[in-house]
Scaffold this active site. Structure first.
Site, PDB file in Angstrom:
ATOM      1  N   SER A 147      67.294  -2.783  22.332  1.00 51.26           N
ATOM      2  CA  SER A 147      67.307  -1.486  21.655  1.00 51.26           C
ATOM      3  C   SER A 147      66.993  -0.393  22.668  1.00 51.26           C
ATOM      4  CB  SER A 147      66.233  -1.476  20.555  1.00 51.26           C
ATOM      5  OG  SER A 147      65.930  -0.148  20.141  1.00 51.26           O
ATOM      6  N   TYR A 160      58.491  -2.325  16.015  1.00 47.73           N
ATOM      7  CA  TYR A 160      59.877  -2.527  16.448  1.00 47.73           C
ATOM      8  C   TYR A 160      59.977  -2.309  17.956  1.00 47.73           C
ATOM      9  CZ  TYR A 160      64.995  -1.832  16.353  1.00 47.73           C
ATOM     10  OH  TYR A 160      66.354  -1.937  16.558  1.00 47.73           O
TER      11      TYR A 160
HETATM   12  C1  GCO Z   1      64.750   4.311  14.653  1.00 48.24           C
HETATM   13  C2  GCO Z   1      66.011   3.473  14.693  1.00 48.24           C
HETATM   14  C3  GCO Z   1      66.230   2.892  16.099  1.00 48.24           C
HETATM   15  C4  GCO Z   1      67.636   2.342  16.200  1.00 48.24           C
HETATM   16  C5  GCO Z   1      67.930   1.519  17.418  1.00 48.24           C
HETATM   17  C6  GCO Z   1      67.947   2.318  18.650  1.00 48.24           C
HETATM   18  O1  GCO Z   1      64.034   4.246  13.640  1.00 48.24           O
HETATM   19  O2  GCO Z   1      64.539   5.049  15.632  1.00 48.24           O
HETATM   20  O3  GCO Z   1      65.975   2.447  13.727  1.00 48.24           O
HETATM   21  O4  GCO Z   1      65.232   1.934  16.341  1.00 48.24           O
HETATM   22  O5  GCO Z   1      67.906   1.532  15.125  1.00 48.24           O
HETATM   23  O6  GCO Z   1      67.060   0.440  17.536  1.00 48.24           O
HETATM   24  O7  GCO Z   1      68.251   1.452  19.728  1.00 48.24           O
END
Ligand code: GCO
Length: 256
Positions: A147, A160
């Site tokens: 990501s 995340y």
């Molecule tokens: C957020 C998004 C990001 C994208 C992606 C970017 O909340 O900023 O969900 O995380 O999905 O992962 O690479």
């Protein structure tokens, strides 16, 4: 140049979290490049439904619903593939969830859940796959879906971000231990893609404007725009590529 360089004919690819979203787009692209694709999701009905759509397009697909965070379920899934004589040559660790909340308000259970799905699952699935790839002696491919957050953070998505940072360096660990067995482990870092996980962001006029302003390409990405990088990393064209993270982000990380 031989077109075989990018062919996946005769290969089998397992894509986790591929009943919808980015995983489904990648699975469809790998199938169009000749692979038999094993679709995975937590729900049997949606996984089988996605499989039927691909088969309806004349593509070679197999449904394998299982919980990628449960080590027993992952082991059982690979045992079921063994029993059917299905040998996985390519793994795409795509399964992922997002949870947006400031860290000071975050429930530890939510933190743990995101890390289990977005990071630990890649270890569990790759461990089972690599054991078989090594035993077979003909190598394999592992593609981890990273990501933008593997490289840079934004507020409210700490679990995340931690998981996707781990995906980047777990890829390096896979290289350190498995490249000697002709297993190439690499990663793809999607930018802001138009998926259901990002629907709330796309529907937020301020966030939508920020993405379009911050991205040199001035737009959100489309799921099928990851297919090129995925086919490259799944194919013989990348047999000497190890530990790389290819950002498919419209240039976002290239600029301030
Ligand atoms: C957020 C998004 C990001 C994208 C992606 C970017 O909340 O900023 O969900 O995380 O999905 O992962 O690479």
């Amino acid at each position: 140049m031989s077109t075989q360089l990018f062919s996946l004919q005769g290969r089998t690819a397992l894509i986790t979290g591929s009943a919808r979203g980015l995983g489904y787009g990648i699975a469809r692209g790998l199938a169009q490049a000749g692979a038999r694709v094993v679709l995975n999701g937590t729900k049997a009905d949606t996984t089988h439904a996605a499989c039927r759509v691909l088969e309806g397009e004349g593509l070679h697909a197999h449904a394998l619903p299982f919980d990628v965070t449960n080590d027993a379920a992952v082991a059982e899934a690979f045992a079921a593939l063994d029993a059917e004589g299905i040998e996985v040559d390519i793994v795409v660790n795509n399964a992922g969830i997002q949870f947006r909340k400031p860290m000071v308000d975050l429930d530890p259970a939510d933190w743990r859940r995101v890390l289990e799905v977005d990071l630990t699952s890649a270890f569990l699935v790759s461990q089972q796959a690599a054991r078989r790839m090594i035993a077979r002696g003909r190598g394999g491919k592992i593609i981890n879906i990273a990501s933008l957050m593997s490289q840079a953070a934004r507020a409210t998505v700490a679990p995340y971000t931690a998981a996707k940072g781990g995906i980047k360096t777990l890829t390096h660990s896979m290289v350190a231990e498995w490249a000697q067995f002709n297993i190439q482990a690499n990663a793809i870092g999607p930018g802001y893609m138009a998926t259901d996980m990002n629907e709330a962001l796309m529907n937020d006029p301020a966030f939508d404007a920020w993405v379009k302003g911050r991205t040199p390409a001035k737009r959100w990405g489309q799921p099928d725009e990851l297919v090129g990088a995925a086919v490259f990393l799944a194919s013989p064209a990348s047999n000497y590529v190890n530990g790389q993270l290819i950002y498919v982000d419209g240039g976002m990380l290239a600029v301030l």
